[in-house]
Design a protein around this motif. Structure first.
Motif, PDB file in Angstrom:
ATOM      1  N   VAL A  13       0.826  -1.206   0.000  1.00  0.00           N
ATOM      2  CA  VAL A  13       0.000   0.000   0.000  1.00  0.00           C
ATOM      3  C   VAL A  13       0.866   1.264   0.000  1.00  0.00           C
ATOM      4  O   VAL A  13       0.541   2.251  -0.660  1.00  0.00           O
ATOM      5  N   GLU A  14       1.984   1.213   0.704  1.00  0.00           N
ATOM      6  CA  GLU A  14       2.875   2.371   0.741  1.00  0.00           C
ATOM      7  C   GLU A  14       3.425   2.683  -0.650  1.00  0.00           C
ATOM      8  O   GLU A  14       3.577   3.847  -1.024  1.00  0.00           O
ATOM      9  N   ASP A  15       3.718   1.641  -1.436  1.00  0.00           N
ATOM     10  CA  ASP A  15       4.173   1.852  -2.818  1.00  0.00           C
ATOM     11  C   ASP A  15       3.085   2.525  -3.641  1.00  0.00           C
ATOM     12  O   ASP A  15       3.355   3.477  -4.388  1.00  0.00           O
ATOM     13  N   ILE A  16       1.855   2.054  -3.511  1.00  0.00           N
ATOM     14  CA  ILE A  16       0.723   2.643  -4.240  1.00  0.00           C
ATOM     15  C   ILE A  16       0.571   4.112  -3.858  1.00  0.00           C
ATOM     16  O   ILE A  16       0.390   4.980  -4.717  1.00  0.00           O
ATOM     17  N   GLN A  17       0.684   4.373  -2.588  1.00  0.00           N
ATOM     18  CA  GLN A  17       0.582   5.737  -2.083  1.00  0.00           C
ATOM     19  C   GLN A  17       1.648   6.627  -2.716  1.00  0.00           C
ATOM     20  O   GLN A  17       1.358   7.730  -3.181  1.00  0.00           O
ATOM     21  N   GLU A  18       2.869   6.137  -2.768  1.00  0.00           N
ATOM     22  CA  GLU A  18       3.977   6.904  -3.335  1.00  0.00           C
ATOM     23  C   GLU A  18       3.826   7.100  -4.843  1.00  0.00           C
ATOM     24  O   GLU A  18       4.033   8.193  -5.361  1.00  0.00           O
ATOM     25  N   ALA A  27      -4.995   5.636  -0.362  1.00  0.00           N
ATOM     26  CA  ALA A  27      -4.360   4.421  -0.872  1.00  0.00           C
ATOM     27  C   ALA A  27      -5.078   3.179  -0.343  1.00  0.00           C
ATOM     28  O   ALA A  27      -5.363   2.242  -1.097  1.00  0.00           O
ATOM     29  N   TYR A  28      -5.387   3.165   0.949  1.00  0.00           N
ATOM     30  CA  TYR A  28      -6.106   2.021   1.522  1.00  0.00           C
ATOM     31  C   TYR A  28      -7.514   1.915   0.952  1.00  0.00           C
ATOM     32  O   TYR A  28      -8.005   0.810   0.685  1.00  0.00           O
ATOM     33  N   THR A  38      -6.079  -7.784  -5.217  1.00  0.00           N
ATOM     34  CA  THR A  38      -5.100  -7.675  -4.143  1.00  0.00           C
ATOM     35  C   THR A  38      -5.050  -8.996  -3.398  1.00  0.00           C
ATOM     36  O   THR A  38      -5.977  -9.807  -3.479  1.00  0.00           O
ATOM     37  N   VAL A  39      -3.964  -9.207  -2.667  1.00  0.00           N
ATOM     38  CA  VAL A  39      -3.805 -10.416  -1.860  1.00  0.00           C
ATOM     39  C   VAL A  39      -3.439  -9.985  -0.447  1.00  0.00           C
ATOM     40  O   VAL A  39      -2.577  -9.122  -0.271  1.00  0.00           O
ATOM     41  N   ARG A  40      -4.087 -10.570   0.506  1.00  0.00           N
ATOM     42  CA  ARG A  40      -3.737 -10.309   1.907  1.00  0.00           C
ATOM     43  C   ARG A  40      -2.784 -11.395   2.383  1.00  0.00           C
ATOM     44  O   ARG A  40      -3.041 -12.581   2.212  1.00  0.00           O
ATOM     45  N   VAL A  41      -1.689 -10.955   2.977  1.00  0.00           N
ATOM     46  CA  VAL A  41      -0.720 -11.852   3.587  1.00  0.00           C
ATOM     47  C   VAL A  41      -0.644 -11.423   5.049  1.00  0.00           C
ATOM     48  O   VAL A  41       0.028 -10.447   5.377  1.00  0.00           O
ATOM     49  N   GLY A  42      -1.370 -12.123   5.883  1.00  0.00           N
ATOM     50  CA  GLY A  42      -1.519 -11.673   7.265  1.00  0.00           C
ATOM     51  C   GLY A  42      -2.262 -10.342   7.250  1.00  0.00           C
ATOM     52  O   GLY A  42      -3.338 -10.223   6.686  1.00  0.00           O
ATOM     53  N   LYS A  43      -1.669  -9.319   7.836  1.00  0.00           N
ATOM     54  CA  LYS A  43      -2.286  -7.991   7.842  1.00  0.00           C
ATOM     55  C   LYS A  43      -1.826  -7.147   6.659  1.00  0.00           C
ATOM     56  O   LYS A  43      -2.323  -6.041   6.458  1.00  0.00           O
ATOM     57  N   ARG A  44      -0.893  -7.650   5.884  1.00  0.00           N
ATOM     58  CA  ARG A  44      -0.357  -6.887   4.758  1.00  0.00           C
ATOM     59  C   ARG A  44      -1.172  -7.109   3.500  1.00  0.00           C
ATOM     60  O   ARG A  44      -1.703  -8.186   3.260  1.00  0.00           O
TER      61      ARG A  44
END
Length: 65
Positions: A13-18, A27-28, A38-44
């Motif tokens: 998400v930080e990359d998308i934001q940037e 972004a979120y 999108t894929v969730r990996v744990g909380k990411r």
């Protein structure tokens, strides 16, 4: 801002934001909107760069019309 080629093949998400130059909330909201896979990996949240670039290019084409 670095070019899209310098980002990893799997974005967060930080990359998308940037890349888009938007705030964290925007972004979120975008990655939660279902506009691209999108894929969730744990909380990411992870997004394939190829999927994001395709979505971005489609958005640019739509705004040109």
């Amino acid at each position: 801002m670095k070019s899209i080629e310098h980002y990893p093949d799997v974005l967060n998400v930080e990359d998308i934001q940037e890349i888009l130059g938007v705030g964290r909330r925007q972004a979120y909201n975008l990655v939660s909107s279902g506009q691209f896979h999108t894929v969730r990996v744990g909380k990411r949240i992870k997004i394939l760069k190829a999927v994001f670039v395709r979505w971005l290019n489609d958005k640019e084409e739509t705004t040109r019309l």
